[in-house]
Write an enzyme that holds these catalytic residues in place. Structure first.
Site, PDB file in Angstrom:
ATOM      1  N   SER A   1       0.810  -1.216   0.000  1.00 44.86           N
ATOM      2  CA  SER A   1       0.000   0.000   0.000  1.00 44.86           C
ATOM      3  C   SER A   1       0.846   1.270   0.000  1.00 44.86           C
ATOM      4  CB  SER A   1      -0.947   0.000   1.204  1.00 44.86           C
ATOM      5  OG  SER A   1      -0.218  -0.097   2.418  1.00 44.86           O
TER       6      SER A   1
ATOM      7  N   ASP B   1      10.830   0.824  -1.081  1.00 41.68           N
ATOM      8  CA  ASP B   1       9.807  -0.138  -0.686  1.00 41.68           C
ATOM      9  C   ASP B   1       9.427   0.095   0.772  1.00 41.68           C
ATOM     10  OD1 ASP B   1       8.041  -2.234  -0.852  1.00 41.68           O
ATOM     11  OD2 ASP B   1       9.549  -3.799  -1.126  1.00 41.68           O
ATOM     12  N   GLY B   2       8.291  -0.430   1.151  1.00 43.15           N
ATOM     13  CA  GLY B   2       7.836  -0.338   2.529  1.00 43.15           C
ATOM     14  C   GLY B   2       8.351  -1.485   3.370  1.00 43.15           C
TER      15      GLY B   2
ATOM     16  N   ASP C   1       6.960  -4.104   6.926  1.00 46.39           N
ATOM     17  CA  ASP C   1       5.943  -4.431   7.924  1.00 46.39           C
ATOM     18  C   ASP C   1       6.458  -4.144   9.338  1.00 46.39           C
ATOM     19  OD1 ASP C   1       3.965  -5.471   6.043  1.00 46.39           O
ATOM     20  OD2 ASP C   1       5.437  -7.051   5.686  1.00 46.39           O
TER      21      ASP C   1
ATOM     22  N   GLY D   1       7.012  -8.731   3.373  1.00 46.59           N
ATOM     23  CA  GLY D   1       6.319  -9.853   2.758  1.00 46.59           C
ATOM     24  C   GLY D   1       4.852  -9.927   3.070  1.00 46.59           C
ATOM     25  N   GLY D   2       4.321  -8.892   3.755  1.00 43.38           N
ATOM     26  CA  GLY D   2       2.887  -8.891   4.014  1.00 43.38           C
ATOM     27  C   GLY D   2       2.070  -8.918   2.739  1.00 43.38           C
ATOM     28  N   GLY D   3       2.647  -8.360   1.673  1.00 43.61           N
ATOM     29  CA  GLY D   3       1.974  -8.382   0.375  1.00 43.61           C
ATOM     30  C   GLY D   3       2.305  -9.601  -0.457  1.00 43.61           C
TER      31      GLY D   3
ATOM     32  N   GLU E   1      11.165  -8.960  -3.959  1.00 46.87           N
ATOM     33  CA  GLU E   1      11.661  -7.775  -3.249  1.00 46.87           C
ATOM     34  C   GLU E   1      13.103  -7.986  -2.808  1.00 46.87           C
ATOM     35  OE1 GLU E   1       7.407  -6.236  -1.350  1.00 46.87           O
ATOM     36  OE2 GLU E   1       8.765  -7.462  -0.146  1.00 46.87           O
TER      37      GLU E   1
ATOM     38  N   LYS F   1       5.590   1.250  12.348  1.00 49.03           N
ATOM     39  CA  LYS F   1       6.365   0.096  11.885  1.00 49.03           C
ATOM     40  C   LYS F   1       7.742   0.013  12.544  1.00 49.03           C
ATOM     41  CE  LYS F   1       2.973  -0.730   9.095  1.00 49.03           C
ATOM     42  NZ  LYS F   1       3.067  -0.660   7.647  1.00 49.03           N
TER      43      LYS F   1
END
Length: 223
Positions: free
Chosen positions: A34, A85-86, A88, A99-101, A107, A125
């Site tokens: 997201s 990138d984000g 978690d 890796g939540g997505g 990645e 986070k």
């Protein structure tokens, strides 16, 4: 600020970071999730500066292409200047759980190639000890039960991510209940289990830069 507003703020900060630091015509790596989606929408304004992008998932590639941003195959790219990138979870050492997505393997590959890894996330986070967020582990389907038994020996509870298949055609086991005090050691240990593709600990290749959005704005942290 709402969480979406924080994500928007850090996405804008990441766009500005890329515009300032990435040479014109260089390749940008783009993550999944997201917060990464907010970032993709922001870089549409600077797409003419980019030599192209490498996407960490099919969903990211589709969103980039929807903005008219070229997406390249990593095998055709010699270098990635910046990967955004984000996460978690992220700790003080800049190790992350990702890796939540479900895109952790791609990645991790893009991160390995990138010269600079920029993590973008909101202050929720940032943690002292990772493990509250379940650790994703991508596994070959026939090894699912074997890997789950091995993961249980670590003191966590592995659960199959129901109804989900990765872009690589594999499954994900989410390991609940871990307290990750040695991220590098745990990353290496899990990756040695036969049937594991990789796990969502980004410790050996952690973030170089953290853009962290909070009530006081976006703060920059360096490893």
């Amino acid at each position: 600020m709402t969480q979406d507003e924080l994500k928007q703020a850090v996405a804008r900060a990441a766009r500005d970071y890329v515009a300032d630091r990435l040479p014109v015509g260089a390749i940008l790596g783009v993550g999944t999730g997201s917060t990464a989606n907010f970032f993709i929408d922001e870089i549409a304004a600077i797409k003419d500066r980019l030599g192209g992008t490498v996407a960490s998932s099919e969903a990211t590639a589709k969103r980039l292409q929807g903005h008219g941003i070229p997406v390249l195959d990593l095998n055709d790219v010699a270098a990635i200047g910046i990967y955004v990138d984000g996460a978690d979870e992220i700790d003080a050492s800049m190790a992350m759980v990702k890796g939540g997505g479900g895109a952790l393997t791609r990645e991790k590959i893009v991160a390995a190639v990138a010269e600079t890894f920029v993590c973008i996330c909101d202050a929720s986070k940032r943690v002292a000890v990772m493990g509250r967020f379940p650790l994703p582990v991508e596994v070959i389907p026939m090894a699912r039960a074997h890997v789950a038994r091995e993961l249980a020996k670590l003191g966590g509870t592995p659960k199959l991510r129901e109804g989900f298949v990765t872009d690589n055609g594999n499954l994900i086991l989410d390991v609940h209940g871990l307290s990750i005090t040695d991220p590098i050691g745990l990353e290496d240990h899990i990756n040695q289990v036969v049937g594991v593709v990789t796990n969502g600990l980004f410790a050996r290749r952690g973030a170089d830069v953290l853009l962290l959005a909070g009530a006081d704005g976006v703060q920059t942290h360096l490893r």
